[in-house]
Every structure is written in C-alpha cells, then in structure tokens.
Design a protein around this motif. Sequence first.
Motif, PDB file in Angstrom:
ATOM      1  N   ASN A 140      -6.257   6.561 -11.622  1.00  8.07           N
ATOM      2  CA  ASN A 140      -7.128   5.638 -10.892  1.00  8.07           C
ATOM      3  C   ASN A 140      -6.481   4.259 -10.883  1.00  8.07           C
ATOM      4  O   ASN A 140      -6.138   3.705 -11.926  1.00  8.07           O
ATOM      5  N   MET A 333      -9.737  -2.485  -3.373  1.00  9.95           N
ATOM      6  CA  MET A 333      -9.084  -1.232  -3.013  1.00  9.95           C
ATOM      7  C   MET A 333      -9.029  -0.354  -4.247  1.00  9.95           C
ATOM      8  O   MET A 333      -8.778  -0.832  -5.362  1.00  9.95           O
ATOM      9  N   GLN A 334      -9.241   0.982  -4.037  1.00 14.51           N
ATOM     10  CA  GLN A 334      -9.220   1.920  -5.151  1.00 14.51           C
ATOM     11  C   GLN A 334      -8.697   3.265  -4.667  1.00 14.51           C
ATOM     12  O   GLN A 334      -9.110   3.758  -3.608  1.00 14.51           O
ATOM     13  N   ALA A 335      -7.767   3.863  -5.395  1.00 16.99           N
ATOM     14  CA  ALA A 335      -7.188   5.159  -5.023  1.00 16.99           C
ATOM     15  C   ALA A 335      -6.588   5.804  -6.257  1.00 16.99           C
ATOM     16  O   ALA A 335      -6.344   5.142  -7.270  1.00 16.99           O
ATOM     17  N   LEU A 340      -1.489   5.199  -1.867  1.00 15.84           N
ATOM     18  CA  LEU A 340      -2.700   5.169  -1.045  1.00 15.84           C
ATOM     19  C   LEU A 340      -3.535   3.907  -1.270  1.00 15.84           C
ATOM     20  O   LEU A 340      -4.553   3.712  -0.624  1.00 15.84           O
ATOM     21  N   LEU A 341      -3.098   3.036  -2.196  1.00 17.08           N
ATOM     22  CA  LEU A 341      -3.914   1.902  -2.608  1.00 17.08           C
ATOM     23  C   LEU A 341      -4.146   0.912  -1.468  1.00 17.08           C
ATOM     24  O   LEU A 341      -5.216   0.300  -1.386  1.00 17.08           O
ATOM     25  N   SER A 346      -9.027   3.321   1.472  1.00 17.05           N
ATOM     26  CA  SER A 346      -9.237   3.048   0.047  1.00 17.05           C
ATOM     27  C   SER A 346     -10.110   1.810  -0.187  1.00 17.05           C
ATOM     28  O   SER A 346     -10.353   1.426  -1.321  1.00 17.05           O
TER      29      SER A 346
END
Length: 476
Positions: A140, A333-335, A340-341, A346
Amino acid sequence: MKNIKKTILLLLPLFFLNGCKIPTFETKEAQTALPQTFSTQKIAAQANIATLGWKDYFQDSLLIALIDTALSHNQELNMRLQEVLIEQNEIQARKGEYLPFVSLRAGAGVEKEGRYTRLGAVEENLEIKPDTHFPEPLPNYMFGLYASWELDVWKKLRNAKKSAALRYLASVEGNRFFITTLIAEIAESYYELLALDNLLKIIEQNIKLQENVLQAIKLEKEAAKVSQLAVNRFEAQYLNTQNLQYQVRQEITVIENKINFLMGQYPQPIRRNALVFDTLQVRAEAIGAPAQLLTQRPDIKQAELKLAAAKLDVQVAKAYFYPALSLDAGIGMQAFQPALLFNLKSLLFNAATNLAAPLVNRNAIQALYKNANAKQVQAVYYYEQTLLNAYLEVCNQLAQVENFNKSYELKNKEVDILMQSIGISTNLFRAARADYMEVLLTQREALDAKIELIEIKRKQMQAKVNLYRALGGGWN
C-alpha cells in the motif's frame, strides 16, 4: 443520505438540551472605588511624582549608574523577560487552534487480511487477471493532503486566544512592577550604605575622642585625682565603641554584596559619595489623587488584566458543554503498486462533518467549569486586595515622610546640645567641678543621639524611595 439527515435532525435537540444543563454560580464584581484623597491629604492634586522618570527623581549619577547596570544584568529581571516571551508564544498557540490544520502525509506499508474474514474471503476469490490472484500480502502506497477544522461556533477558541493575550499583557505589567521594585531596592540599599558610611565616620571620631579622654583620665589617676574604677569605666566604653565599628563594617559588606547581587555581578566595591548624605532633603512630594493608582501602578493593572482573563476562562469552560462542530477533509493518491500511484483512478478524497457533545459522565467538564468560576472569584479578591494594599502603602509612606521630618529636626537639636555638653563636662571635670560619670554619660548619650540621627535620616530616604515605588514610579 436521507436517513443520515433524519438522524442528525433527531439528534440536534439532544445536543442542545444537553448543553443547557450547565451549573450556575453567583458572580462577583470587583469593587474599584477608591477614597477621593489619601489619608494625609485635604485636597487631591493632579501632579504626581510617579510620572517622573527614575533618573529625574533620584538625580545621583552614582546611584543612576548602579540602577542602569541592574536593569541590564539582573538575572531575575532577565528570567521574567523570558516569561513574557513565553506568554507571547501562548497567544500564537491559542490562535493556531481555531485555524484549519492542514498536513501532508505520505506512507508505504504491507497489509495481510485474515483469510476467514470478509475482506480475506473477497481477496481469495477475486482475480485481477486470468490465472492471477489478488496479491498477498498487499502493498500500500499513498500520499495526500489532509485538513481538519473545528468551527468555533461558541467562541471557545477565540476566547482562549483573548485570554492568552490578556495574560501576556499582565506579564508585561508584572515585569514593569518588578522593575519598579528593583529600582527601589537598589536606591534603598544605596542610601543605607551612605548611612552606614556616616555612622562609621561618627564612630571613628568618637573613638579618637574617647581615646583622648582616656589618656586624660589615666593622667588624673596617676595624680591620684581619680581611682582605677574611673579608668576602667572609660576604657570599657572606649572598647565598646571600637567594637561597634566592626559591626558596622560587616553591615556595609552585606549591603554592598546585596547591591552586587541585584546588579548580577560578583563582589566589588560600590562607588558612592557619603558626604552628600547629610545634605539630602526629603520633602512632602506631589502624590496626585488615589484614582491615579489605577493607571500608574503596574501591579494593579496586572491584577485587572488577570481578572479579565479569568472571566474569559469561564466562557471557555462553559463552551465545553455545547456541541463541537468540526470539518475533516482529505485528498490524495493511493495504490498497491508505485507505478499506479499517479494514475487518476488512484485518486481518493473524503469530506466529513462531525458534531459531538458530552451526554454522560461530564464530571471533568463540570470540574473545569467550577474551577474557572472559583478562579474568577479569586481574581476579584486579589484585585481588590491589590487596590487596598496600594492605597495603604502610599498612606504609610506619606506618614513616614511627615513624622520623620519632624523627628529629624528635634533629634538634630538634641545632638547639637549634647555635643556642647561634651566640651562643658570635660572642662568641668578638669576643673574638679564635675564627676567623671557625668563625662562618661554625656559622651555615651551624644554617640547614641548621633546614631539615632543617622537612623532617622536613613528612614527618611527609605520613605522617599518607597513613596515613589508605592505611587507606581520607576517602570516608565
């Protein structure tokens, strides 16, 4: 959303009803009325020596130099200046509490859900690509901006900031009052040194006088005109006077070191001119009206500001019974993969409004409110006590100036008469017309009277200094 709105609407009455259950207390207002005049005044004047700068009031270059050094190097004064800065920083801290808090967050981690949980079961059966299962453990990565803001509906935070500002101003006044006290303490010690110097001079003069008389008595004894008892009595008085000089020298050392301590320096001689002591004049000063104490005495202004701050603290404590409304928001942003961030998919954001009020077990809040009320009443009594103390201090110093001026005049006449008596008694003794005890007692009475005269002059100067301090002079 409709259900959430209905829930909020249903809970709002509970919040406000709960806020209404606030303990009530009797309030106390400060009595600020002062007499129209001081006890020794017939008519209050507008002129006031407290408005004079301390250099204009004392007008002694050596004393001014000592005070200047103390105002720069006194450790306690410098510590108090740091306390003022601490109180100033408290204003900034309280101001920050009612502004939005915005923080930048970034992080990375690994997460593994238990397989026999809801999320674990979902991960077990979810395929991201053909023949590819959900990653285990799941990385994460995230970064974003997060903000929170408590809306100051009841002015709790703004009142806390105002209270901190008042306490800062009170600390400034407290520092000014210490400056007034420091100046007065140095001036009083300086005049005490002058008194001790003059006392030592008188003792040394009496030692020479008694030495001459003792030699004369010894010659009288050799001529069989007096007995050994007379010689012993005169010699005992001579030794007693010699002993006095060492007591005075010790007092001089203590006072010099006291002034050195106030100036923040190690022991060294204190420059002074002892010859001016007899010429110092103490007269009835222009003291103004008692009402001027409210604006001139820093300790009164300090007590007044602390009282105003205590009243605001009551409002702050009261606001804790009411609902607190806050806003929370975040965007970032989270990925689970760094690649993918920065993908738009995201992106995440959230916004929420929170309304919270105490319903059960409000003991801590009630105790806080009770204490704030008690401290406010305490501040009222302290303010009234400060007013009373200031008024009485001025009255005491005025009486001291008046009484010791009259006492000095009478004692000065007594010294003149006794000094004449010493010569008369000595001549009569040599002519065999007076007993040696008359000479002995006259010398002793004259020495005691001179010592008392210097002590009265010292108390006069003490009254001069303390009257200036009591009226609030020195800090400006």
